[in-house]
Design a protein around this motif. Sequence first.
Motif, PDB file in Angstrom:
ATOM      1  N   MET A  46      69.335  48.121  25.552  1.00 30.38           N
ATOM      2  CA  MET A  46      70.167  47.043  25.908  1.00 30.38           C
ATOM      3  C   MET A  46      70.736  46.250  24.684  1.00 30.38           C
ATOM      4  N   LEU A  47      69.931  45.915  23.857  1.00 32.63           N
ATOM      5  CA  LEU A  47      70.339  45.475  22.648  1.00 32.63           C
ATOM      6  C   LEU A  47      71.244  45.955  21.759  1.00 32.63           C
ATOM      7  N   ARG A  48      71.106  47.493  21.829  1.00 32.54           N
ATOM      8  CA  ARG A  48      71.967  48.129  21.047  1.00 32.54           C
ATOM      9  C   ARG A  48      73.278  48.005  21.513  1.00 32.54           C
ATOM     10  N   THR A  49      73.448  47.566  22.781  1.00 32.08           N
ATOM     11  CA  THR A  49      74.744  47.927  23.269  1.00 32.08           C
ATOM     12  C   THR A  49      75.401  46.603  23.520  1.00 32.08           C
ATOM     13  N   GLU A  50      74.455  45.521  23.761  1.00 37.72           N
ATOM     14  CA  GLU A  50      74.861  44.174  24.056  1.00 37.72           C
ATOM     15  C   GLU A  50      74.810  43.357  22.994  1.00 37.72           C
ATOM     16  N   ALA A 108      67.055  35.664  27.606  1.00 35.61           N
ATOM     17  CA  ALA A 108      66.146  35.604  28.738  1.00 35.61           C
ATOM     18  C   ALA A 108      66.719  36.674  29.657  1.00 35.61           C
ATOM     19  N   ASP A 109      67.931  36.672  30.053  1.00 30.03           N
ATOM     20  CA  ASP A 109      68.560  37.505  30.991  1.00 30.03           C
ATOM     21  C   ASP A 109      68.117  39.020  30.862  1.00 30.03           C
ATOM     22  N   ARG A 110      68.379  39.391  29.594  1.00 32.22           N
ATOM     23  CA  ARG A 110      68.154  40.846  29.022  1.00 32.22           C
ATOM     24  C   ARG A 110      66.721  41.231  29.309  1.00 32.22           C
ATOM     25  N   HIS A 111      65.859  40.263  29.095  1.00 36.38           N
ATOM     26  CA  HIS A 111      64.448  40.621  29.044  1.00 36.38           C
ATOM     27  C   HIS A 111      64.130  40.683  30.862  1.00 36.38           C
ATOM     28  N   ALA A 112      64.537  39.755  31.566  1.00 34.96           N
ATOM     29  CA  ALA A 112      64.669  39.895  33.053  1.00 34.96           C
ATOM     30  C   ALA A 112      65.137  41.164  33.561  1.00 34.96           C
ATOM     31  N   ALA A 113      66.136  41.771  33.096  1.00 37.66           N
ATOM     32  CA  ALA A 113      66.877  42.862  33.573  1.00 37.66           C
ATOM     33  C   ALA A 113      66.021  44.140  32.984  1.00 37.66           C
ATOM     34  N   ALA A 114      65.449  44.111  31.782  1.00 41.71           N
ATOM     35  CA  ALA A 114      64.778  45.084  31.334  1.00 41.71           C
ATOM     36  C   ALA A 114      63.392  45.233  32.237  1.00 41.71           C
ATOM     37  N   ALA A 168      61.579  39.749  17.417  1.00 41.85           N
ATOM     38  CA  ALA A 168      62.111  38.380  17.079  1.00 41.85           C
ATOM     39  C   ALA A 168      62.850  38.068  15.781  1.00 41.85           C
ATOM     40  N   ARG A 169      62.004  38.646  14.744  1.00 37.64           N
ATOM     41  CA  ARG A 169      62.749  38.470  13.205  1.00 37.64           C
ATOM     42  C   ARG A 169      64.054  39.123  13.421  1.00 37.64           C
ATOM     43  N   SER A 170      64.165  40.566  13.679  1.00 33.63           N
ATOM     44  CA  SER A 170      65.453  41.113  13.725  1.00 33.63           C
ATOM     45  C   SER A 170      66.642  40.435  14.652  1.00 33.63           C
ATOM     46  N   LEU A 171      65.874  39.806  15.792  1.00 35.79           N
ATOM     47  CA  LEU A 171      67.295  39.093  16.623  1.00 35.79           C
ATOM     48  C   LEU A 171      67.496  38.043  16.061  1.00 35.79           C
ATOM     49  N   LEU A 172      66.760  37.118  15.341  1.00 37.43           N
ATOM     50  CA  LEU A 172      66.993  35.794  14.825  1.00 37.43           C
ATOM     51  C   LEU A 172      67.968  36.120  13.308  1.00 37.43           C
TER      52      LEU A 172
END
Length: 253
Positions: free
Chosen positions: A107-111, A19-25, A142-146
């Motif tokens: 963000m996902l690629r780096t964090e 959620a914090d990354r979504h908010a920052a994005a 969602a699928r790739s994150l899970l």
Amino acid sequence: MNGLRAVVFDTDGVLLATADRHAAAWQETFDGCLPAWPPPHAGVRPRPFDPVRDYRDLVDGRSRLDGVRAFLTARHIDLPPGTPEDPPGCATVHAVAARKEEVFTAMLRTEGVRAFDDVRPALRELRERTIRCAAVSASRHARSLLESADLIGCFDALVDGRDAAALALPGKPDPALFLEAAGRLGVTPAHTAVVEDALAGVEAGRRGRFRLVVGLDREDDPRTGDALRAHGAQLVLPGLGGLPAALEGGRRP
């Protein structure tokens, strides 16, 4: 569990600490576009995006397009809708949504991503009690994150943003995503609980007439808890650790 046979979980903020990354994005997206947008009132620039209040009230739990529309409406900014082929930018609703997607993906690629510590124990306990579980998200990630968090095998069904697009399902606060998940589990809303941290999500659970709508307030903030209840949560918890016991006890307000 008093006839409760399934639980449908939101993903971001409930299962995954994203959620914090979504908010920052969203903040980077909107604040980067504000200088390019003409002010709705002469000489008065719209307020920047608030990663706490605006995230909670305008974009959390919604699809990217619906989130963009909600923010623009709140700031009295009018943009043409554009098309899904629009590249990331600021000129159309679709372009702004693509810009947010680009920022979030970077963000996902780096964090990377992680699951909250209370997720696996809660899911394991629900499975031991023969409660079927589904994950729901408006995000196409969602699928790739899970999978990245090694959670995908914990669920009997998943409904994500790709499914929503393919099936033309409206986003929250419409209950369509949750209803689709319950259908894939083979249960009715009357036998299903919804667990959500977003205001739009608990409202969707209420509109879908689910047996129990649980609001998750991981910050344990009384104001957030009150807002969740006002939008439809019948029970508010600070984490998933207490969920199995709460369901077992059939606790209702």
